[in-house]
Design a protein around this motif. Structure first.
Motif, mmCIF file in Angstrom:
data_model
loop_
_atom_site.group_PDB
_atom_site.id
_atom_site.type_symbol
_atom_site.label_atom_id
_atom_site.label_comp_id
_atom_site.label_asym_id
_atom_site.label_seq_id
_atom_site.Cartn_x
_atom_site.Cartn_y
_atom_site.Cartn_z
ATOM 1 N N ALA A 120 4.092 2.717 -1.413
ATOM 2 C CA ALA A 120 3.532 3.507 -2.513
ATOM 3 C C ALA A 120 3.935 2.930 -3.864
ATOM 4 C CB ALA A 120 3.973 4.962 -2.402
ATOM 5 N N GLU A 121 5.129 2.321 -3.922
ATOM 6 C CA GLU A 121 5.599 1.736 -5.182
ATOM 7 C C GLU A 121 4.817 0.487 -5.561
ATOM 8 O OE1 GLU A 121 9.695 0.748 -5.224
ATOM 9 O OE2 GLU A 121 10.407 2.802 -4.950
ATOM 10 N N MET A 122 4.503 -0.328 -4.570
ATOM 11 C CA MET A 122 3.991 -1.671 -4.881
ATOM 12 C C MET A 122 2.480 -1.807 -4.830
ATOM 13 S SD MET A 122 4.796 -3.904 -1.424
ATOM 14 C CE MET A 122 6.428 -3.254 -1.082
ATOM 15 N N PRO A 167 -8.086 -5.197 -1.606
ATOM 16 C CA PRO A 167 -8.244 -4.835 -0.194
ATOM 17 C C PRO A 167 -7.218 -5.547 0.692
ATOM 18 C CG PRO A 167 -10.384 -5.210 -1.198
ATOM 19 C CD PRO A 167 -9.362 -5.639 -2.215
ATOM 20 N N VAL A 168 -6.795 -4.879 1.767
ATOM 21 C CA VAL A 168 -5.712 -5.372 2.620
ATOM 22 C C VAL A 168 -6.139 -5.344 4.082
ATOM 23 C CG1 VAL A 168 -3.348 -4.968 3.431
ATOM 24 C CG2 VAL A 168 -3.922 -4.613 1.007
ATOM 25 N N LYS A 187 2.180 3.783 8.157
ATOM 26 C CA LYS A 187 2.598 4.130 6.792
ATOM 27 C C LYS A 187 1.761 3.373 5.767
ATOM 28 C CE LYS A 187 6.635 4.057 3.720
ATOM 29 N NZ LYS A 187 8.074 3.685 3.612
ATOM 30 N N LEU A 188 1.554 2.068 5.996
ATOM 31 C CA LEU A 188 0.724 1.283 5.085
ATOM 32 C C LEU A 188 -0.695 1.837 5.048
ATOM 33 C CD1 LEU A 188 0.222 -1.211 3.283
ATOM 34 C CD2 LEU A 188 -0.262 -2.500 5.371
ATOM 35 N N GLU A 189 -1.222 2.182 6.211
ATOM 36 C CA GLU A 189 -2.577 2.710 6.263
ATOM 37 C C GLU A 189 -2.695 4.011 5.467
ATOM 38 O OE1 GLU A 189 -6.211 2.776 9.342
ATOM 39 O OE2 GLU A 189 -4.204 3.035 10.205
ATOM 40 N N ARG A 190 -1.695 4.871 5.569
ATOM 41 C CA ARG A 190 -1.727 6.139 4.810
ATOM 42 C C ARG A 190 -1.743 5.885 3.314
ATOM 43 N NH1 ARG A 190 2.000 7.689 8.838
ATOM 44 N NH2 ARG A 190 3.777 7.359 7.443
ATOM 45 N N VAL A 191 -0.908 4.950 2.846
ATOM 46 C CA VAL A 191 -0.839 4.670 1.413
ATOM 47 C C VAL A 191 -2.159 4.081 0.917
ATOM 48 C CG1 VAL A 191 0.256 3.199 -0.327
ATOM 49 C CG2 VAL A 191 1.659 4.412 1.356
ATOM 50 N N LEU A 192 -2.713 3.121 1.654
ATOM 51 C CA LEU A 192 -3.967 2.496 1.231
ATOM 52 C C LEU A 192 -5.105 3.508 1.227
ATOM 53 C CD1 LEU A 192 -3.639 -0.895 3.134
ATOM 54 C CD2 LEU A 192 -3.313 -0.499 0.688
ATOM 55 N N THR A 193 -5.110 4.412 2.189
ATOM 56 C CA THR A 193 -6.129 5.466 2.220
ATOM 57 C C THR A 193 -5.986 6.380 1.009
ATOM 58 O OG1 THR A 193 -6.216 5.412 4.641
ATOM 59 C CG2 THR A 193 -7.031 7.404 3.548
ATOM 60 N N GLU A 194 -4.749 6.764 0.697
ATOM 61 C CA GLU A 194 -4.502 7.637 -0.455
ATOM 62 C C GLU A 194 -4.963 6.976 -1.754
ATOM 63 O OE1 GLU A 194 -0.717 9.538 -2.902
ATOM 64 O OE2 GLU A 194 -0.430 8.828 -0.852
ATOM 65 N N VAL A 234 -8.003 2.188 -1.273
ATOM 66 C CA VAL A 234 -8.099 0.737 -1.125
ATOM 67 C C VAL A 234 -8.736 0.409 0.225
ATOM 68 C CG1 VAL A 234 -6.788 -1.419 -0.935
ATOM 69 C CG2 VAL A 234 -6.071 0.349 -2.567
ATOM 70 N N ASP A 235 -9.768 -0.406 0.215
ATOM 71 C CA ASP A 235 -10.396 -0.817 1.472
ATOM 72 C C ASP A 235 -9.363 -1.548 2.318
ATOM 73 O OD1 ASP A 235 -12.369 -1.144 3.367
ATOM 74 O OD2 ASP A 235 -13.139 -2.990 2.485
ATOM 75 N N HIS A 236 -9.329 -1.241 3.617
ATOM 76 C CA HIS A 236 -8.270 -1.825 4.437
ATOM 77 C C HIS A 236 -8.657 -1.874 5.907
ATOM 78 C CE1 HIS A 236 -7.503 2.545 4.506
ATOM 79 N NE2 HIS A 236 -7.076 2.340 5.764
ATOM 80 N N ASP A 237 -7.941 -2.708 6.624
ATOM 81 C CA ASP A 237 -8.001 -2.808 8.085
ATOM 82 C C ASP A 237 -6.569 -3.068 8.542
ATOM 83 O OD1 ASP A 237 -8.187 -3.535 10.747
ATOM 84 O OD2 ASP A 237 -9.612 -5.178 10.425
ATOM 85 N N VAL A 238 -5.913 -2.057 9.074
ATOM 86 C CA VAL A 238 -4.525 -2.168 9.535
ATOM 87 C C VAL A 238 -4.507 -1.972 11.044
ATOM 88 C CG1 VAL A 238 -2.190 -1.248 9.389
ATOM 89 C CG2 VAL A 238 -3.643 -1.291 7.346
#
Length: 229
Positions: A141-143, A149-150, A167-174, A177-181
């Motif tokens: 969440a800090e960085m 996109p990740v 955890k990364l997926e939750r932060v990117l969703t919040e 940010v488009d993502h695929d984890v």
């Protein structure tokens, strides 16, 4: 593949550069090595990207001496504070952006230590980030506010990243940010790297996993097709 001198704010460092065959320009990718340094495994990643149509560069993050560099590099990735290593990485990005053979769309790929830095610099001008089992504080969440996109890959048995994929997926969703984890079952840290310790790791049933590696790269190239082309 050619070795170049990369002019960074804190002094020149060496880097490996590989161009695809055929006519450019091409999207660019900065490759960040793991704690083993700029090994043949890291160079093979550069070759893989070039073979798939990306202008790829791997800066030597230990160019100023491993003993001198490692403590400062670890401090930087563990505290989420930009320092010399981040500046070296952004210099590699600038090198690609200034190259007429680059389209100007640039991603960052990193493994372990390099994966931690791939997340750390994700908000700093990149168009996509692809960390493999990123080391670091895990304070996503800090960085990652303002991140590109990740596409991230973790091993379910990785003792360095317990619970960090979700955890990364939750932060990117919040953050929207488009993502695929993806967390790969049955594999551990460094499942996509072939290191000198591989014979020992294979005895334990862990180490490099060809199926997980192939799937991770399939996902990465599909993600890059969306965000870089």
């Amino acid at each position: 593949m050619s070795t170049i001198q990369l002019n960074a704010p804190d002094g020149a460092i060496d880097a490996f550069l590989e161009m695809p065959t055929g006519p450019g320009p091409w999207p660019g990718v900065v490759v960040l090595h793991d704690g083993m340094g700029l090994t043949e495994d890291a160079r093979n990643t550069v070759r893989r990207l070039a073979a798939n149509g990306y202008l790829a560069i791997a800066p030597n993050l230990f160019a100023r001496g491993r003993v001198r560099c490692v403590p400062a590099v670890l401090r930087e990735v563990l505290t989420n504070r930009e320092g010399r290593t981040s500046r070296d990485i952004l210099a590699a990005r600038s090198y690609l952006a200034d190259d007429t053979q680059c389209t100007g769309r640039i991603a960052v790929v990193g493994f372990c230590l390099g994966g931690g830095f791939a997340l750390l610099v994700a908000p700093k001008g990149f168009d996509a980030a692809a960390p493999f089992y990123p080391s670091g504080s895990g304070k996503y969440a800090e960085m990652l506010r303002g991140s590109c996109p990740v596409v991230a890959s973790y091993g379910a048995l990785d003792p360095l990243n317990p619970g960090r994929g979700p955890k990364l997926e939750r932060v990117l969703t919040e953050y929207g940010v488009d993502h695929d984890v993806k967390v790969y079952p049955g594999v551990t840290h460094a499942f996509a790297n072939e290191t000198p310790a591989e014979p020992l790791l294979r005895v334990t049933g862990l180490g490099y996993d060809s199926d997980a590696t192939a799937d991770a790269w399939r996902r990465i190239f599909a993600f890059f097709d969306t965000h870089l082309n």
